[in-house]
Design an enzyme around this catalytic site. Structure first.
Site, short mmCIF file in Angstrom:
data_model
loop_
_atom_site.label_atom_id
_atom_site.label_comp_id
_atom_site.label_asym_id
_atom_site.label_seq_id
_atom_site.Cartn_x
_atom_site.Cartn_y
_atom_site.Cartn_z
N CYS A 234 60.30 42.54 21.86
CA CYS A 234 60.81 41.32 22.50
C CYS A 234 60.98 40.19 21.51
O CYS A 234 60.78 39.01 21.86
CB CYS A 234 59.90 40.85 23.65
SG CYS A 234 59.82 42.01 24.99
N HIS B 140 58.19 35.19 20.73
CA HIS B 140 58.49 36.23 21.71
C HIS B 140 59.65 35.70 22.56
O HIS B 140 59.76 34.48 22.74
CB HIS B 140 57.24 36.44 22.57
CG HIS B 140 57.30 37.59 23.52
ND1 HIS B 140 57.99 37.55 24.69
CD2 HIS B 140 56.73 38.82 23.46
CE1 HIS B 140 57.84 38.70 25.32
NE2 HIS B 140 57.08 39.49 24.60
N LYS C 230 45.86 40.56 28.48
CA LYS C 230 45.76 40.79 27.04
C LYS C 230 44.38 40.38 26.51
O LYS C 230 44.13 40.47 25.32
CB LYS C 230 46.85 40.00 26.30
CG LYS C 230 48.27 40.50 26.57
CD LYS C 230 49.26 39.83 25.64
CE LYS C 230 50.68 39.85 26.14
NZ LYS C 230 51.34 41.14 26.04
N GLN D 83 48.66 35.94 22.20
CA GLN D 83 48.04 36.82 21.21
C GLN D 83 46.92 36.13 20.44
O GLN D 83 46.43 36.66 19.44
CB GLN D 83 49.10 37.30 20.20
CG GLN D 83 50.29 38.01 20.81
CD GLN D 83 49.93 39.34 21.45
OE1 GLN D 83 48.82 39.87 21.26
NE2 GLN D 83 50.83 39.89 22.24
N ASP E 95 52.08 29.02 22.90
CA ASP E 95 51.99 30.35 23.49
C ASP E 95 50.80 31.05 22.83
O ASP E 95 50.87 31.43 21.65
CB ASP E 95 53.30 31.11 23.23
CG ASP E 95 53.21 32.59 23.56
OD1 ASP E 95 52.13 33.05 23.98
OD2 ASP E 95 54.22 33.29 23.37
#
Lengths: 136, 412
Positions: B364, B123, B226, B203, B200
């Site tokens: 993104c 991202h 999220k 997700q 990261d």
């Protein structure tokens, strides 16, 4: 121009739901005069992050004429409305143009508030051309 | 006794609303998930009963707010299996967490001629901060590409690693393609080369494994919103040794211990990195979301989400002219696609007319779009409350959109 506005409002009033409205927009887009490929240049590209619009604007005898197209059929329908209302109008009238018609058609919230469909940019391009046209 | 996953839907009031006179079909969960009633109630309870600034008031509701905030830190630490709760820094979200590390770790440990490795699957928020750091420090920016299946090319990764590599930044799950990256292996290789790794997990943390010690991640970043928690709260986990060695990111109140005109000394972890009044209800709401998630059996939840994802993949593949992007070894919760001859934006607009919410565009991730040579695509993404009806509604909307857009072409 006011007559055309009224006509659009009347047409949209007959459409019962969003699908029908979009269907109508898509049809409007297909009725738009085809933009010659040679005019689809980088310079004429109003790039949005979701769709692209090509705009070739000319000042002819104090009038604003343009060819336009989009890779999105729905945006092309919007382009067709801009075309219907403003193509061939005097530079003075184009300078007075606003986007209230899209609000009245109920399209504002759904289309115009989204980044990147280029509607705001389209209008800015038209007005700039109209300003340049008047200062010639 | 763990709860039945199919009962989750009833906990999310927004899933009962109508959009354009149709029931909402929410398939933009990778952008943000909806909130269960218990999270909404927790925020309401905070503002109704004990809203106060924390760590300073010597009165009852300030004690209560401070205790709830610090309990939330402990809850997050336990959820991701951090060794210490002071290794949990609350931020605004994943983006801020990554920026904190890029600035603060970068300030102290990255210099001219050093190298930083990111991947083509990142991202922008795990790409741009590192690129900018490289520009500030005259360091070398290296990008690991992905192959035709959407899997990272680990051979290239291995070849890029060397003694100058300071940081490797990689997502656990790609927000565009859903690829589950082999972060454990990536971390091991980086550590062998003497580099630290930021994961990261925006997700990943709500869908797959989330044990920072098992992964041996140096930094691990994610967002509350999220994972069924409130907007505006994120987490940065960092190993104590790194957080201790890093200078503060933001400065002001809370993060200092002593201030004189001559010298400023900093507060201990985690407060060194939490300048100013924090988002107090954010972590408290996030803790409620974690409690909620833990009402379900994690293995069952993963199996449920995988089965649903595969159901979606199967259904989408049956649609003529549909391209499903990526075929990674392992995929989580994300269905990226385009329909031949139709602009992705048009699909999104037409889906909305039927109450179906998806994301269209570049997500993104411009480097991914460039690699796939597409201007963008549609992304449907799943959550624990998603079900087969959602997928079926999506498929029906696709078929309907194809009819409208291609029908118009014939007609025109």
């Amino acid at each position: 121009m006011d007559k055309r506005r009224a006509q659009l409002l009347e047409d949209f009033d007959l459409l019962e739901n969003w699908e029908e409205k979009y269907d109508y927009l898509i049809e409007l887009g297909f009725d738009l005069a085809e933009m010659p490929q040679v005019l689809k240049t980088e310079e004429n590209l109003v790039k949005g992050c979701q769709s692209s619009v090509w705009f070739d604007i000319r000042c002819e005898n104090g009038k604003i004429n343009f060819d336009a197209d989009s890779d999105s059929l729905i945006v092309k329908g919007i382009v067709a409305i801009v075309d219907y209302l403003y193509n061939g109008q005097s530079a003075e009238d184009v300078l007075k143009a606003d986007l209230s018609i899209f609000e009245e058609l109920g399209l504002w919230q759904h289309l115009s508030s989204q980044r990147g469909n280029g509607l705001m940019a389209m209008l800015a391009h038209l007005k700039k051309a109209a300003t340049d046209c008047l200062s010639q | 006794m763990a709860r039945d996953i199919l009962s989750a839907r009833q906990d999310f009031p927004i899933l009962d609303i109508q959009v354009n006179e149709r029931p909402l079909v929410y398939l933009d969960n990778a952008a943000t998930t909806q909130k269960p009633q218990v999270v909404i109630d927790t925020l309401r309870d905070y503002y109704t009963r004990y809203n106060a600034n924390i760590h300073r008031g010597n009165y009852a509701i300030a004690y209560e707010a401070t205790e709830a905030y610090e309990k939330a830190r402990a809850k997050v630490a336990s959820y991701i299996n951090a060794e210490h709760k002071h290794e949990i820094i609350f931020t605004r979200g994943t983006t801020e967490s990554i920026n904190l590390v890029a600035y603060s770790f970068g300030e102290r440990f990255v210099g001219e001629g050093d190298e930083i490795i990111v991947t083509q699957l990142e991202h922008h928020s795990n790409y741009v901060p590192w690129k900018l750091l490289c520009e500030r420090k005259k360091a070398k920016f290296q990008v690991v590409p992905f192959d035709e299946n959407g899997d990272l090319d680990l051979e290239v990764y291995k070849s890029l690693l060397n003694e100058k590599t300071r940081v490797v930044a990689v997502n656990h799950v790609s927000n565009s393609l859903g690829t589950i990256n082999p972060v454990k292996e990536i971390i091991q290789l980086a550590h062998d080369a003497g580099a630290v790794v930021l994961v990261d997990a925006a997700q990943a943390v709500q869908h797959i494994e989330h044990d920072v010690q098992a992964l041996d991640a140096d930094f691990y970043a994610f967002s509350g919103h999220k994972m069924y928690g409130p907007m505006g709260v994120g987490v940065l986990y960092g190993k104590e040794k790194w957080l201790d060695a890093m200078p503060p990111f933001l400065s002001g109140g809370e993060m200092i211990s002593n201030v004189t005109p001559e010298k400023i000394s900093f507060n201990v972890l985690p407060y060194k990195f939490e300048a100013g009044t924090p988002n107090v209800p954010g972590p408290i709401g996030l803790a409620a979301a974690i409690d909620y998630l833990q009402e379900f059996d994690e293995q069952e939840l993963r199996a449920y989400e995988d089965t649903l994802l595969n159901y979606g993949i199967g259904k989408l593949k049956e649609i003529p002219g549909l391209t499903l992007y990526g075929n990674p070894k392992q995929r989580s919760s994300i269905l990226p696609f385009n329909i031949e001859g139709i602009q992705h934006f048009d699909l999104g607009v037409l889906f909305d007319a039927r109450g179906v919410a998806v994301r269209t565009g570049q997500h993104c991730t411009q480097p991914i779009m460039d690699a796939l040579k597409v201007p963008g695509f549609v992304r449907a993404s799943l959550a624990l409350y998603s079900n087969r009806d959602d997928i079926d509604a999506l498929v029906e909307s696709i078929q309907r959109a194809i009819k409208m857009l291609k029908g118009a072409k014939k007609h025109g």
